[in-house]
Design a protein around this motif. Structure first.
Motif, PDB file in Angstrom:
ATOM      1  N   LEU A  82       6.824 -19.298 102.840  1.00 46.88           N
ATOM      2  CA  LEU A  82       6.554 -18.042 103.537  1.00 46.88           C
ATOM      3  C   LEU A  82       7.462 -16.925 103.031  1.00 46.88           C
ATOM      4  CD1 LEU A  82       6.169 -19.376 107.198  1.00 46.88           C
ATOM      5  CD2 LEU A  82       4.346 -18.427 105.778  1.00 46.88           C
ATOM      6  N   ALA A  83       8.710 -17.284 102.663  1.00 48.66           N
ATOM      7  CA  ALA A  83       9.670 -16.286 102.184  1.00 48.66           C
ATOM      8  C   ALA A  83       9.468 -15.932 100.721  1.00 48.66           C
ATOM      9  CB  ALA A  83      11.086 -16.798 102.400  1.00 48.66           C
ATOM     10  N   GLY A  84       8.640 -16.724 100.021  1.00 55.33           N
ATOM     11  CA  GLY A  84       8.437 -16.481  98.592  1.00 55.33           C
ATOM     12  C   GLY A  84       9.445 -17.190  97.722  1.00 55.33           C
ATOM     13  N   LEU A  85      10.230 -18.098  98.307  1.00 61.08           N
ATOM     14  CA  LEU A  85      11.256 -18.825  97.559  1.00 61.08           C
ATOM     15  C   LEU A  85      10.729 -20.128  96.990  1.00 61.08           C
ATOM     16  CD1 LEU A  85      14.237 -18.263 100.020  1.00 61.08           C
ATOM     17  CD2 LEU A  85      13.612 -16.916  98.001  1.00 61.08           C
ATOM     18  N   ALA A  86       9.550 -20.562  97.421  1.00 61.56           N
ATOM     19  CA  ALA A  86       8.885 -21.746  96.873  1.00 61.56           C
ATOM     20  C   ALA A  86       7.443 -21.340  96.562  1.00 61.56           C
ATOM     21  CB  ALA A  86       8.912 -22.908  97.869  1.00 61.56           C
ATOM     22  N   ASP A  91       1.342 -13.740  98.399  1.00 60.25           N
ATOM     23  CA  ASP A  91       1.695 -14.733  97.397  1.00 60.25           C
ATOM     24  C   ASP A  91       1.783 -14.150  95.985  1.00 60.25           C
ATOM     25  OD1 ASP A  91      -0.838 -14.903  98.832  1.00 60.25           O
ATOM     26  OD2 ASP A  91      -1.592 -16.023  97.129  1.00 60.25           O
ATOM     27  N   ALA A  92       1.226 -12.962  95.757  1.00 56.91           N
ATOM     28  CA  ALA A  92       1.331 -12.331  94.438  1.00 56.91           C
ATOM     29  C   ALA A  92       2.489 -11.346  94.362  1.00 56.91           C
ATOM     30  CB  ALA A  92       0.019 -11.617  94.096  1.00 56.91           C
ATOM     31  N   MET A  93       3.202 -11.158  95.487  1.00 62.69           N
ATOM     32  CA  MET A  93       4.303 -10.190  95.533  1.00 62.69           C
ATOM     33  C   MET A  93       5.639 -10.886  95.320  1.00 62.69           C
ATOM     34  SD  MET A  93       3.054  -8.056  98.919  1.00 62.69           S
ATOM     35  CE  MET A  93       4.574  -7.114  98.978  1.00 62.69           C
ATOM     36  N   ARG A 111       8.473  -8.231  99.779  1.00 62.34           N
ATOM     37  CA  ARG A 111       7.704  -8.649 100.946  1.00 62.34           C
ATOM     38  C   ARG A 111       8.342  -8.117 102.228  1.00 62.34           C
ATOM     39  NH1 ARG A 111       5.866 -14.932  99.692  1.00 62.34           N
ATOM     40  NH2 ARG A 111       5.372 -14.596  97.479  1.00 62.34           N
ATOM     41  N   PRO A 112       7.518  -7.739 103.208  1.00 58.79           N
ATOM     42  CA  PRO A 112       8.062  -7.261 104.493  1.00 58.79           C
ATOM     43  C   PRO A 112       8.490  -8.438 105.371  1.00 58.79           C
ATOM     44  CG  PRO A 112       5.676  -7.198 104.559  1.00 58.79           C
ATOM     45  CD  PRO A 112       6.040  -7.652 103.172  1.00 58.79           C
ATOM     46  N   HIS A 150      -3.258 -19.823 100.323  1.00 61.63           N
ATOM     47  CA  HIS A 150      -3.096 -18.373 100.391  1.00 61.63           C
ATOM     48  C   HIS A 150      -2.044 -18.004 101.424  1.00 61.63           C
ATOM     49  CE1 HIS A 150      -6.105 -19.155 103.612  1.00 61.63           C
ATOM     50  NE2 HIS A 150      -5.393 -18.239 104.251  1.00 61.63           N
ATOM     51  N   LEU A 151      -1.540 -16.794 101.317  1.00 57.31           N
ATOM     52  CA  LEU A 151      -0.554 -16.268 102.257  1.00 57.31           C
ATOM     53  C   LEU A 151      -0.854 -14.797 102.483  1.00 57.31           C
ATOM     54  CD1 LEU A 151       2.001 -16.324 103.953  1.00 57.31           C
ATOM     55  CD2 LEU A 151       3.352 -16.193 101.845  1.00 57.31           C
ATOM     56  N   ARG A 152      -1.363 -14.473 103.668  1.00 50.04           N
ATOM     57  CA  ARG A 152      -1.703 -13.097 104.012  1.00 50.04           C
ATOM     58  C   ARG A 152      -0.903 -12.663 105.242  1.00 50.04           C
ATOM     59  NH1 ARG A 152      -6.958 -15.424 103.636  1.00 50.04           N
ATOM     60  NH2 ARG A 152      -7.934 -15.037 101.599  1.00 50.04           N
TER      61      ARG A 152
END
Length: 358
Positions: free
Chosen positions: A58-62, A77-79, A84-85, A68-70
């Motif tokens: 969720l944090a973008g660390l994995a 997931d592309a950011m 990310r906020p 998908h992640l919206r």
């Protein structure tokens, strides 16, 4: 989309809509999470279940293997993680040791483009809301565990995230501080207008802080629902142990549940088909001789496998016809002369059992 507790949900245009698939060697995480703004969701599960992997995803660390992640309808997931906020409160807080509490909190707004003066003004406001205005100039080594935790929460909230992630936020605190900080964190989360996801292995933290629990075992969701629903309707042994219930699975025929492995249990609930039946350890009455005048409909011959102190009571681990746990007072345990290997008879009244569809 249908939740495991029967709740039907649709695709969310606001809030969190995630299908997290992460492959790490032989381990595979495959978890679906949805939450509306204002929701506090707790990811609960044993060590190695995949909770922290889900939080890192969720944090973008994995990175996601698939899924998908919206968030609020926007693909995250592309950011890159820093764009990310998302605000994160780590288990050990990870405050910058060379910065004051004020500058720790101001770090996020500065990274988002605020001037030094603007960032410090925002940080001062957050520290005041956390009751830490008098500690703005203190560095982390001069803060108590509870104060450091609140600085970490303030730092995460200062960026005004749309998703707040908390990784075992109370684990580093002693029992006395934990009680106070849990109440404070509950108040702050209740005021948070976006989505909060809490990872914990502590059932009390989850029950007190979250609106909804998502229980993860072996990388998959095994049950989700409100704390009260899960506490009353556990579906795995892990959950039953968390909420303090004896849990069995079998097939119901009227008021009788015939267990998959073991005897039948009589209950006041009337069901048909696959079912769970549960009862608390305190519902169990023990005898050294087979009781003759007991009104209990359920009677099993058992043997004491172990004894341990459980709060102000003694918890007996029993094997035999029906493996179970029983709670009794210290006086009752002494009068029964309980010890490992001692034969006992265990009874449970039908009115103290609870059966529900499996």
């Amino acid at each position: 989309m249908t939740d495991l507790d029967g709740t039907t949900t649709g695709v969310l245009t606001e809030g969190l809509d995630a299908h997290l698939v992460v492959d790490r060697g032989t381990f595979r995480l495959d978890v679906t999470l949805t939450a509306a703004p204002g929701d506090v969701v707790a990811l609960l599960g044993p060590n190695g279940a995949g909770k922290t992997t889900a939080l890192r995803a969720l944090a973008g660390l994995a990175p996601l293997t698939s899924g998908h992640l919206r968030l609020d309808g926007t693909r995250l997931d592309a950011m890159p993680p820093e764009s990310r906020p998302v605000g994160v409160v780590f288990q050990d807080y990870l405050l910058f040791p060379h910065l004051t509490a004020l500058d720790n909190v101001a770090f996020g707004p500065r990274c988002r483009g605020a001037s030094k003066a603007e960032a410090r003004a925002q940080a001062a406001e957050w520290l005041d809301r956390m009751g830490l205005a008098d500690h703005a100039g203190a560095k982390p080594r001069r803060l108590s565990g509870g104060q450091a935790q609140r600085v970490a929460v303030a730092r995460a909230l200062a960026t005004r995230p749309r998703l707040l992630l908390l990784d075992e936020p109370l684990a580093a605190l002693d029992a006395r501080t934990r009680l106070e900080v849990r109440a404070q964190l509950r108040r702050h989360l209740a005021e948070f207008e976006a989505v909060a996801v809490l990872v914990t292995h502590d059932p009390l933290d989850a029950m007190v802080l979250a609106d909804r629990l998502v229980v993860v075992e072996h990388g998959h969701v095994v049950q989700e629902g409100t704390p009260s629903h899960i506490a009353r309707h556990p579906r795995t042994d892990y959950i039953a142990r968390l909420v303090g219930l004896n849990l069995y699975r079998g097939r119901a025929e009227g008021h009788t549940v015939r267990l998959d492995a073991g005897p039948a249990i009589t209950t006041t609930d009337e069901l048909s088909g696959p079912a769970f039946v549960a009862f608390p350890p305190g519902a169990v009455t023990l005898y050294r001789e087979r009781p003759t005048g007991s009104s209990a409909r359920n009677l099993w011959r058992c043997e004491v496998a172990g004894l341990e102190t459980h709060g102000d009571q003694i918890r007996a681990d029993l094997t035999g016809e029906l493996p179970l746990t029983a709670d009794l007072t210290t006086v009752a345990a002494a009068e029964l002369d309980l010890h490992p290997g001692a034969p006992v008879w265990a009874t449970v009244k039908a009115t103290q059992t609870h059966a529900y569809p499996a």
